[in-house]
Motif scaffolding. Sequence first.
Motif, mmCIF file in Angstrom:
data_model
loop_
_atom_site.group_PDB
_atom_site.id
_atom_site.type_symbol
_atom_site.label_atom_id
_atom_site.label_comp_id
_atom_site.label_asym_id
_atom_site.label_seq_id
_atom_site.Cartn_x
_atom_site.Cartn_y
_atom_site.Cartn_z
ATOM 1 N N ARG A 48 -34.047 17.298 1.351
ATOM 2 C CA ARG A 48 -34.346 15.981 0.785
ATOM 3 C C ARG A 48 -35.337 15.260 1.688
ATOM 4 O O ARG A 48 -36.279 14.642 1.225
ATOM 5 N N THR A 49 -35.130 15.366 3.010
ATOM 6 C CA THR A 49 -35.997 14.700 3.973
ATOM 7 C C THR A 49 -36.848 15.736 4.704
ATOM 8 O O THR A 49 -36.347 16.745 5.187
ATOM 9 N N VAL A 50 -38.162 15.472 4.782
ATOM 10 C CA VAL A 50 -39.118 16.416 5.369
ATOM 11 C C VAL A 50 -40.031 15.675 6.331
ATOM 12 O O VAL A 50 -40.525 14.585 6.016
ATOM 13 N N VAL A 51 -40.271 16.262 7.488
ATOM 14 C CA VAL A 51 -41.266 15.749 8.432
ATOM 15 C C VAL A 51 -42.461 16.690 8.424
ATOM 16 O O VAL A 51 -42.300 17.910 8.519
ATOM 17 N N ASP A 52 -43.649 16.108 8.305
ATOM 18 C CA ASP A 52 -44.893 16.866 8.374
ATOM 19 C C ASP A 52 -45.528 16.573 9.730
ATOM 20 O O ASP A 52 -46.121 15.520 9.937
ATOM 21 N N LEU A 53 -45.376 17.531 10.669
ATOM 22 C CA LEU A 53 -45.960 17.383 12.004
ATOM 23 C C LEU A 53 -47.443 17.691 11.942
ATOM 24 O O LEU A 53 -47.837 18.793 11.584
ATOM 25 N N GLY A 54 -48.264 16.743 12.335
ATOM 26 C CA GLY A 54 -49.704 16.919 12.227
ATOM 27 C C GLY A 54 -50.154 16.724 10.794
ATOM 28 O O GLY A 54 -50.905 17.525 10.252
ATOM 29 N N CYS A 55 -49.727 15.627 10.196
ATOM 30 C CA CYS A 55 -49.985 15.397 8.768
ATOM 31 C C CYS A 55 -51.447 15.112 8.476
ATOM 32 O O CYS A 55 -51.880 15.201 7.323
ATOM 33 N N GLY A 67 -41.162 14.350 -4.929
ATOM 34 C CA GLY A 67 -39.800 13.842 -4.849
ATOM 35 C C GLY A 67 -39.133 13.954 -3.496
ATOM 36 O O GLY A 67 -37.985 13.518 -3.333
ATOM 37 N N TYR A 68 -39.810 14.519 -2.514
ATOM 38 C CA TYR A 68 -39.231 14.606 -1.172
ATOM 39 C C TYR A 68 -39.417 13.290 -0.426
ATOM 40 O O TYR A 68 -40.379 12.558 -0.678
ATOM 41 N N GLN A 69 -38.501 12.996 0.484
ATOM 42 C CA GLN A 69 -38.648 11.855 1.393
ATOM 43 C C GLN A 69 -39.410 12.357 2.610
ATOM 44 O O GLN A 69 -38.874 13.120 3.408
ATOM 45 N N VAL A 70 -40.664 11.952 2.757
ATOM 46 C CA VAL A 70 -41.556 12.561 3.738
ATOM 47 C C VAL A 70 -41.935 11.563 4.827
ATOM 48 O O VAL A 70 -42.261 10.405 4.541
ATOM 49 N N THR A 71 -41.899 12.044 6.055
ATOM 50 C CA THR A 71 -42.449 11.297 7.182
ATOM 51 C C THR A 71 -43.597 12.110 7.749
ATOM 52 O O THR A 71 -43.410 13.261 8.161
#
Length: 265
Positions: free
Chosen positions: A46-53, A66-70
Amino acid sequence: MLESGEGTMVAYRKFAYVYDELMEDMPYPEWIAFAEQAWSETTKPRTVVDLGCGTGSIAIPLAVAGYQVTGLDLSEDMLAVARQKLECSSQGTRLFREGSLQLTRQDMTSWTLPEQVDAVISFCDCMNYLLEEADVIRTFQATWNALKPGGTFIFDVHHPDTLRSYEEEQPFIWDEPSSAYIWTCEHNDERNEIEHHLTIFAREEEAGAGLYRRFEETHVQRAYDPEWMRKMLLQCGFKSVSCHGDFSWNTPIEDAARLFFVAVK
């Protein structure tokens, strides 16, 4: 994308504003598809972090899906471009209003969030910008700390042979009406480290037709032995680690230009 250290952060200041145009052929849908395939084999997050977005070319579509993205990046200019893209779309306004996408400036070697997350991704060879083994290990450990039990860490890196081939195949030239670049490389075989030198010409729309702004950037990347990376992930606490080649679960890694790691906490 996100890098560690002030030198590389400076390098992405001017480049950030032409990055999307110069990288328009990058396989962003394939990166997303690989992540979702990996999640289908483990647990859908459900929650995703994109390192180096970077400019949000992966983080934004994931949030739309639909993902909760940081999205985390060290370059404030890359994040500024990502915010501009969001502000120019109705979907972007909705994502910010609903809290589906957050963008924040952090160093990937020491990043933290208030709560643990389900998944972390880091694509487009962000990890190759870590130039010391200690920084790679610190990033692995910070990511393990930030994941929930059972969470996944998926990232890609250049195969060590890929950096050697860059020097052999240079120079690279891009020439389009709105921008152009000349890209040369110097490879340090002892460290398997490559220094990319880019001379970029960007058309100045406000200055009149035919006028271009020239600037130069230097980017340094290092490749690591895949078996060493697997061992370090396990030492940091990940319970399983697999390595795949070129967006495929079946391509032998020795034949691949880009390696994909899938680590499960």
